[in-house]
Design a protein around this motif. Sequence first.
Motif, PDB file in Angstrom:
ATOM      1  N   CYS A 126       0.810  -1.221   0.000  1.00  0.00           N
ATOM      2  CA  CYS A 126       0.000   0.000   0.000  1.00  0.00           C
ATOM      3  C   CYS A 126       0.841   1.268   0.000  1.00  0.00           C
ATOM      4  N   PHE A 127       2.026   1.248   0.628  1.00  0.00           N
ATOM      5  CA  PHE A 127       2.911   2.413   0.646  1.00  0.00           C
ATOM      6  C   PHE A 127       4.307   1.976   0.228  1.00  0.00           C
ATOM      7  N   LYS A 128       4.721   2.377  -0.956  1.00  0.00           N
ATOM      8  CA  LYS A 128       6.080   2.101  -1.422  1.00  0.00           C
ATOM      9  C   LYS A 128       6.901   3.371  -1.203  1.00  0.00           C
ATOM     10  N   PRO A 175      -4.297   4.582  -1.240  1.00  0.00           N
ATOM     11  CA  PRO A 175      -2.891   4.185  -1.367  1.00  0.00           C
ATOM     12  C   PRO A 175      -2.752   3.017  -2.337  1.00  0.00           C
ATOM     13  N   ARG A 176      -1.987   3.229  -3.384  1.00  0.00           N
ATOM     14  CA  ARG A 176      -1.765   2.181  -4.388  1.00  0.00           C
ATOM     15  C   ARG A 176      -0.265   1.988  -4.603  1.00  0.00           C
ATOM     16  N   GLY A 177       0.480   1.998  -3.501  1.00  0.00           N
ATOM     17  CA  GLY A 177       1.922   2.120  -3.562  1.00  0.00           C
ATOM     18  C   GLY A 177       2.255   3.595  -3.523  1.00  0.00           C
ATOM     19  N   HIS A 178       1.614   4.373  -4.393  1.00  0.00           N
ATOM     20  CA  HIS A 178       1.634   5.826  -4.351  1.00  0.00           C
ATOM     21  C   HIS A 178       0.326   6.305  -3.728  1.00  0.00           C
ATOM     22  N   LEU A 179       0.155   7.607  -3.606  1.00  0.00           N
ATOM     23  CA  LEU A 179      -1.079   8.194  -3.095  1.00  0.00           C
ATOM     24  C   LEU A 179      -1.896   8.736  -4.254  1.00  0.00           C
TER      25      LEU A 179
END
Length: 434
Positions: free
Chosen positions: A28-30, A297-301
Amino acid sequence: MSDAVGGCTRPRTPVTEAEVEALVHGICFKTGPPRRLGVEVEWLVHEASAPRLPVAPERLEAVYAALRTVPLRSALTVEPGGQLELSSLPATSLTECVDAVSADLDAVRAVLREDGLALVGLGHDPWQPTPRRFLRQPRYDAMEACLDRTGPAGRFMMCTSASVQVCLDAGHEEPGPLGHVRRWWLAHHLGAVLLAAFANSPLAGDRPTGWRSTRQLRWTQIGTGRAGGPPLDSDPRAAWTRHVLDSPVMCVRREAGPWEVPEDLTFREWTRGRTPRPPTREDLDYHLTTLFPPVRPRGHLELRMIDAQPGEDGWIVPLAVTAALFDDPEATETAYRAVKPLAERTLGLPAPHNPLYQDAARLALTDPELREAAATCFTAALAALPRIGAAPAITEAVAGYLERYVLRGRCPADDLLEMPDGASRGPYGRETRT
């Protein structure tokens, strides 16, 4: 069971609750230094000379078939009501992102123009009294059936709304102005200011709704499980993971026939009960696409609270302001201090189902606190744009918006409300006769 992918099938391996927790927590957060930026611009598609008239499905099918032959850098997709969306590639600078999407929009408009159609920047269609669905696919059949349980808002959201979605890197793992915890918090609270400053959907069915962002009203009406965010605590990963597991499953996909639409089944319960069949990693990936919080959150916001904007280039201003306020350390700190007092107005409730977001959607910048915060944030963004390498034309556009709207406590919705006969004017600000 298997999913058809590109004409072939692949095995579907069931996932456990613990595996889902680990997967969501991990993706969810890269984190890392903010370097990339993206934008997704949605548009209503109207008759250029008679925007009140619905576009026949056959014409939309023909023009979208023509658009698929046009080489674009952005991904082109079609929304359930026939809205058009361009999603940029991740860009290394604001100017690169603006130039790439602008070129693609020029190419798209040229094709539409040949058929007498136009892209229209409104957050909610002001004329359609009843949503008309263009896409007939199992996904949208299931979505419609699911959202109908909470009333008509879901169909309006699917078929008559459009937005500008700004995508930002999650930020550093470490704390600080560019850390992912701060950026997550800031995205939600600054999001209310962006919602108010860019509200552009005060009409539905030819009448004022009482909300300057009717689009945000529709999202709120869908409910907390589908369109709400998680509580803002000190661990965004854990909060989002719980939210994903405890949100309702929209549908269970099938290889043939209509998809099943379970009622009151969370993904956590699905992993435990494993009926009507065990959930898989592909089901989890799909479930994540059916959650529509204002910040996803998709890795990015992905900031999703901004209405589509008027004019051919109106989308550039929210993109530029957001990029400057998140990626310039000085502007970020200014924005944080400006919106911090607004946090009390949330009453600790997640967005958008809290008083802050409701006031932003209804009152926009006529709310004194939102107006003050917006003026501070836009001024900081304007000062930051040269520091992040923005082209002069971008800076000029933001300066113009600050003067025309923000400093006067206005938003584009106010222009629409003040027009004679309101929505009877066309999408370009001129009288349209049908």
